[in-house]
Design a protein around this motif. Structure first.
Motif, short mmCIF file in Angstrom:
data_model
loop_
_atom_site.label_atom_id
_atom_site.label_comp_id
_atom_site.label_asym_id
_atom_site.label_seq_id
_atom_site.Cartn_x
_atom_site.Cartn_y
_atom_site.Cartn_z
N GLU A 179 -20.47 27.76 29.81
CA GLU A 179 -21.65 28.29 30.49
C GLU A 179 -21.39 28.45 31.99
O GLU A 179 -21.73 29.47 32.59
CB GLU A 179 -22.82 27.34 30.27
CG GLU A 179 -24.14 27.80 30.77
CD GLU A 179 -25.23 26.81 30.42
OE1 GLU A 179 -25.36 25.80 31.17
OE2 GLU A 179 -25.93 27.03 29.41
N GLN A 180 -20.74 27.46 32.60
CA GLN A 180 -20.44 27.53 34.02
C GLN A 180 -19.44 28.64 34.34
O GLN A 180 -19.57 29.32 35.37
CB GLN A 180 -19.90 26.18 34.51
CG GLN A 180 -20.93 25.08 34.53
CD GLN A 180 -20.33 23.73 34.89
OE1 GLN A 180 -19.13 23.61 35.16
NE2 GLN A 180 -21.16 22.70 34.86
N ARG A 200 -19.06 31.42 32.79
CA ARG A 200 -19.64 32.74 32.57
C ARG A 200 -20.57 33.16 33.69
O ARG A 200 -21.00 34.30 33.73
CB ARG A 200 -20.36 32.76 31.23
CG ARG A 200 -19.39 32.75 30.07
CD ARG A 200 -20.05 33.06 28.76
NE ARG A 200 -19.04 33.12 27.72
CZ ARG A 200 -19.19 32.65 26.51
NH1 ARG A 200 -20.33 32.08 26.15
NH2 ARG A 200 -18.23 32.77 25.63
N HIS A 201 -20.91 32.23 34.56
CA HIS A 201 -21.85 32.56 35.64
C HIS A 201 -21.16 32.66 36.96
O HIS A 201 -20.28 32.26 37.42
CB HIS A 201 -22.97 31.52 35.73
CG HIS A 201 -23.89 31.59 34.55
ND1 HIS A 201 -23.45 31.70 33.27
CD2 HIS A 201 -25.24 31.56 34.46
CE1 HIS A 201 -24.49 31.74 32.43
NE2 HIS A 201 -25.58 31.65 33.15
#
Length: 112
Positions: free
Chosen positions: A108-109, A111-112
């Motif tokens: 998640e980290q 991808r941002h």
């Protein structure tokens, strides 16, 4: 258990004795206190079963060999040893499950 494990590997303790005798003695005293037959709240058999489970979890052939024998000497049954092995298996599998969540967090980290 491993390609390197041999029962007489303890002969290499001489290297510790030569170079770090004080640390070896302190470790021996510590280990003796942890596995003292009497004077502990947890009976020896259960401490040995815990040690076996940890050895199975870390996959230390030396620990598995030593603490399996110690479990038998302390009166552990085959059923108790089997349950200790399953506890180790559950903890090891649980580690994979829990760290999988970390992978999702990191994904998640990234991808941002």
């Amino acid at each position: 258990m491993t390609d390197y494990f041999e029962r007489d590997d303890a002969r290499y303790t001489k290297v510790y004795k030569k170079h770090t005798p004080d640390i070896l003695a302190a470790f021996g005293a510590f280990d003796d206190a942890v596995f003292a037959p009497e004077g502990r709240e947890i009976p020896l058999k259960y401490r040995e079963l815990m040690a076996l489970a940890v050895g199975l979890t870390t996959q230390c052939a030396y620990c598995i060999d030593f603490h399996t024998e110690a479990c038998v000497k302390a009166g552990a049954s085959d059923a108790e040893i089997a349950e200790a092995a399953w506890v180790a298996t559950a903890i090891r599998a649980g580690g994979g499950y829990a760290h999988g969540r970390l992978a999702f967090k990191l994904t998640e980290q990234h991808r941002h």
